[in-house]
Design an enzyme around this catalytic site. Structure first.
Site: not given
Length: 398
Positions: A100, A105, A246, A302, A379
């Protein structure tokens, strides 16, 4: 107990959920372990819960006490294919190669916290709240799929979403607990350019007898950089980065093909559309000049994430009143990353904002940023994030 106090009372639960999610990260649209954890965390709340078909999404509707606007709150749930190098004392993934690294999360735990806070205050809501737990933000366009599956009308066809909000934690850039927002563009559009140059292989000692695709492909890479600086204004820029190149398998063999891919970032719909026209034309012109064939694909991934000015002001006002006047800052510029919440904001007024989660002891200017294997998040912001999302739903009256 006021909203912020109630959120901080939930902090131990939110930390436990975040750590459980962090330990078992999942990629893309299918997140069975993550979805199970979310459903368990929501169990017992007065929610109308549905799950997705084409993806492992969770949509939960909380019925409010009035006929006011329906508000959507989003939290994305997917992780990244990154092998974590967690700092000492920080939670770590138990699945090698998965992490994450972007803080989703935390977003999931924050949205669960908001759900708990709002469930206890549902009689204070002017209307309904849609909780959007979304897979597949990291490149799969999960928001667009959830829209197709009806998330914007989840409260009922007569109660469509009227305002939408999402936050994103940041392991750098902002001090922990500080929100960052701006009106207008806040995240870039992300497009993709794919090019395959086809020539005719031969012996490396005799390039005149072959059609070498490599020099032409290299010329394309540099010409694309010149094209953006000579086509787009400095105050509406386009960024082109070639991420893969490549060709060939041996040092003395001219290959038949050379291929490269690039990401194209822009900050207005007009520049995105113009880039789709200009960049393939540059590539085709160089191929023609060298007598080579070329296959070009330009894909819009997006769109630009654009905050509605009134909604950005509403978020800033709410953050300052809830968290304190020094806990919200206006970002001077949009970020060049991209975000599929843009699909929601293309259809519904709303705002997307950042919440600083830089670890204590780290400098926001130099800390490892989101997507880094060393990215880590404070957190302590979980309760503040949950209270802020809940406050936006509670304060939205019309």
């Amino acid at each position: 107990m006021d909203l912020l106090e109630a959120a901080h009372a939930l902090q131990p639960e939110l930390v436990a959920l975040r750590r459980a999610l962090h330990a078992e990260p999942e990629l893309g649209l299918r997140l069975p372990l993550t979805r199970r954890k979310v459903l368990d965390a929501l169990d017992g709340l007065p929610l109308e819960v549905t799950t997705g078909c084409a993806l492992d999404s969770v949509t939960a509707v909380l019925r409010g006490g009035g006929d006011g606007p329906t508000v959507l709150l989003r939290g994305d749930m997917d992780a990244l294919p990154v092998h974590e190098r967690a700092p000492a004392g920080q939670p770590a993934s138990v699945l090698p190669g998965l992490m994450h690294a972007c803080g989703h999360d935390l977003h999931t735990a924050v949205l669960v916290g908001a759900a708990r806070l709002l469930a206890d205050r549902r009689d204070q809501l002017a209307g309904d709240v849609v909780l959007m737990f979304q897979p597949g933000e990291e490149g799969e366009g999960g928001a667009e799929i959830m829209i197709e599956e009806g998330v914007l009308t989840a409260a009922g066809p007569d109660r469509p979403v009227a305002a939408a909000y999402a936050l994103h934690v940041s392991s750098a850039l902002l001090a922990s607990g500080v929100t960052g927002i701006r009106p207008g563009p806040i995240m870039a559009a992300a497009d993709r350019l794919r090019v395959v140059v086809r020539g005719r292989g031969g012996h490396g000692s005799s390039p005149h007898a072959a059609l070498d695709p490599i020099p032409a492909a290299c010329e394309m890479v540099t010409a694309l950089q010149t094209a953006v600086t000579r086509t787009f204004p400095a105050f509406d820029p386009v960024v082109v980065t070639v991420g893969t190149f490549h060709s060939g398998d041996a040092h003395n063999v001219i290959p038949d093909e050379a291929a490269f891919t690039a990401t194209v970032r822009s900050f207005s719909p007009e520049s995105s559309a113009r880039a789709a026209e200009v960049l393939p034309r540059v590539v085709r012109g160089i191929a023609q000049a060298h007598g080579l064939d070329v296959e070009v694909a330009y894909e819009h991934d997006y769109p630009v994430t654009v905050n509605h000015p009134a909604e950005a002001a509403f978020v800033a006002e709410t953050a300052r009143e809830l968290l304190g006047p020094d806990r919200c800052t206006e970002l001077p510029d949009p970020l060049a990353g991209s975000e599929d919440f843009s699909f929601v904001l293309n259809r519904v007024p709303g705002a997307y904002f950042f919440l600083g989660a830089t670890l204590p002891g780290r400098d926001p200017d130099t800390a490892p940023y989101n997507h880094s294997p060393e990215a880590a998040f404070d957190e302590a912001v979980l309760a503040d994030g949950a209270a802020l999302l809940a406050a936006l739903a509670l304060r939205r009256r019309a």
